[in-house]
Motif scaffolding. Sequence first.
Motif, PDB file in Angstrom:
ATOM      1  N   GLN A 233       0.864  -1.177   0.000  1.00 41.13           N
ATOM      2  CA  GLN A 233       0.000   0.000   0.000  1.00 41.13           C
ATOM      3  C   GLN A 233       0.898   1.224   0.000  1.00 41.13           C
ATOM      4  N   ASN A 234       0.570   2.196  -0.832  1.00 47.18           N
ATOM      5  CA  ASN A 234       1.423   3.365  -0.977  1.00 47.18           C
ATOM      6  C   ASN A 234       1.720   4.019   0.370  1.00 47.18           C
ATOM      7  N   LEU A 235       2.949   4.486   0.505  1.00 46.03           N
ATOM      8  CA  LEU A 235       3.340   5.257   1.683  1.00 46.03           C
ATOM      9  C   LEU A 235       2.957   6.715   1.445  1.00 46.03           C
ATOM     10  N   ILE A 236       2.129   7.252   2.313  1.00 48.63           N
ATOM     11  CA  ILE A 236       1.685   8.639   2.185  1.00 48.63           C
ATOM     12  C   ILE A 236       2.322   9.468   3.298  1.00 48.63           C
ATOM     13  N   ASP A 244       6.978   8.309  14.548  1.00 44.33           N
ATOM     14  CA  ASP A 244       7.969   7.847  13.583  1.00 44.33           C
ATOM     15  C   ASP A 244       7.317   6.977  12.512  1.00 44.33           C
ATOM     16  N   VAL A 245       7.845   7.074  11.312  1.00 44.02           N
ATOM     17  CA  VAL A 245       7.491   6.156  10.230  1.00 44.02           C
ATOM     18  C   VAL A 245       8.690   5.244  10.015  1.00 44.02           C
ATOM     19  N   ILE A 285      11.222  -6.258  -0.807  1.00 48.74           N
ATOM     20  CA  ILE A 285       9.829  -6.030  -0.407  1.00 48.74           C
ATOM     21  C   ILE A 285       9.843  -5.000   0.717  1.00 48.74           C
ATOM     22  N   PRO A 286       9.422  -3.764   0.447  1.00 46.45           N
ATOM     23  CA  PRO A 286       9.392  -2.743   1.497  1.00 46.45           C
ATOM     24  C   PRO A 286       8.058  -2.725   2.237  1.00 46.45           C
ATOM     25  N   THR A 287       8.111  -2.560   3.531  1.00 46.67           N
ATOM     26  CA  THR A 287       6.910  -2.373   4.347  1.00 46.67           C
ATOM     27  C   THR A 287       7.139  -1.173   5.261  1.00 46.67           C
ATOM     28  N   TYR A 288       6.064  -0.688   5.871  1.00 41.17           N
ATOM     29  CA  TYR A 288       6.214   0.451   6.781  1.00 41.17           C
ATOM     30  C   TYR A 288       5.209   0.354   7.925  1.00 41.17           C
ATOM     31  N   VAL A 289       5.565   0.997   9.013  1.00 40.69           N
ATOM     32  CA  VAL A 289       4.692   1.143  10.178  1.00 40.69           C
ATOM     33  C   VAL A 289       4.644   2.604  10.523  1.00 40.69           C
ATOM     34  N   LYS A 290       3.436   3.138  10.667  1.00 39.56           N
ATOM     35  CA  LYS A 290       3.293   4.566  10.989  1.00 39.56           C
ATOM     36  C   LYS A 290       2.718   4.727  12.414  1.00 39.56           C
TER      37      LYS A 290
END
Length: 290
Positions: A233-236, A244-245, A285-290
């Motif tokens: 899912q796009n990082l906005i 922190d992101v 494979i990039p992932t993120y936590v906001k």
Amino acid sequence: MKKFVVLFSLIVGAFAFFSCEDSDDVSEEPHLIVKFQFDPNQVRLNNLGQPATIPSGHAAQSPDFRKISAHYFELAPTAYTQLTEGTVLYHADETTQGGSVAIDFSKAVVVGEGEAFLRIPLSQVAQGNYEYVRVSLAYQEYNISIRNNGADYQGKLASFVGYNNYITTHSIGNNSFPVNGNRLQGYWAFALNDFPYATSGQAPAGATTVPNPIAATSPIPSGSCVVTGKFAQNLIINGNETRDVVITLSLSSNNSFEWQEVTSDGKYEPSIGENVVDMGLRGLIPTYVK
């Protein structure tokens, strides 16, 4: 006198209490944090980001990663965003001390899995809707298994996959490798863990795999190591973040250390002329936590 001491103690205690309260009320600015992880079970990709098998006459193993460094980091809005035209958040130091422009390895940020590679205030990250991450890998350090005269040994390999690398002297354990010059993508050095043996070499030019699933619309230069990955899912980034992101870059180490076999046994045996042909990581494979 006793009353004065008691009163002074109360004043000091009250001041300390309110000072702590004030300190707690001051929150640190949120950051964009980038970390790496290594996955030997992640799909193994080719240069076009498609699943890849091991070529006939070759063999490979999934190394035990210990450290990594990158030369460049960029967030890209779409598959049509050309390299360097997204939001570039990191570019490592370079030098011409060895002749042509090269990554200055002496200034490289080298981290282990899960450690913060980048930490950037979110106020310095352009607001946008980002679909892709591009990261130019520069250095890898991992454990591999080799065979010699029918016995298997463990050792550590330093792999320089950046486009060009200026190296003074680097080391693996107690083994020093004086270079004092530039080395193109594919230079490597190896040392056994428990025996006094060390060597170095060079993989063939252009043989390092660099997965880029958007090569048709946004190519990368030949000889670079800019690996590209797409967020699920796009990082906005909207500028209103209060926390922190954290971006985690999961890199496929699935049979990423590859050599040309002389004896077809799936064992890396350099003493009989089995040469390293590819040390490129096999997907991002990039992932993120906001």
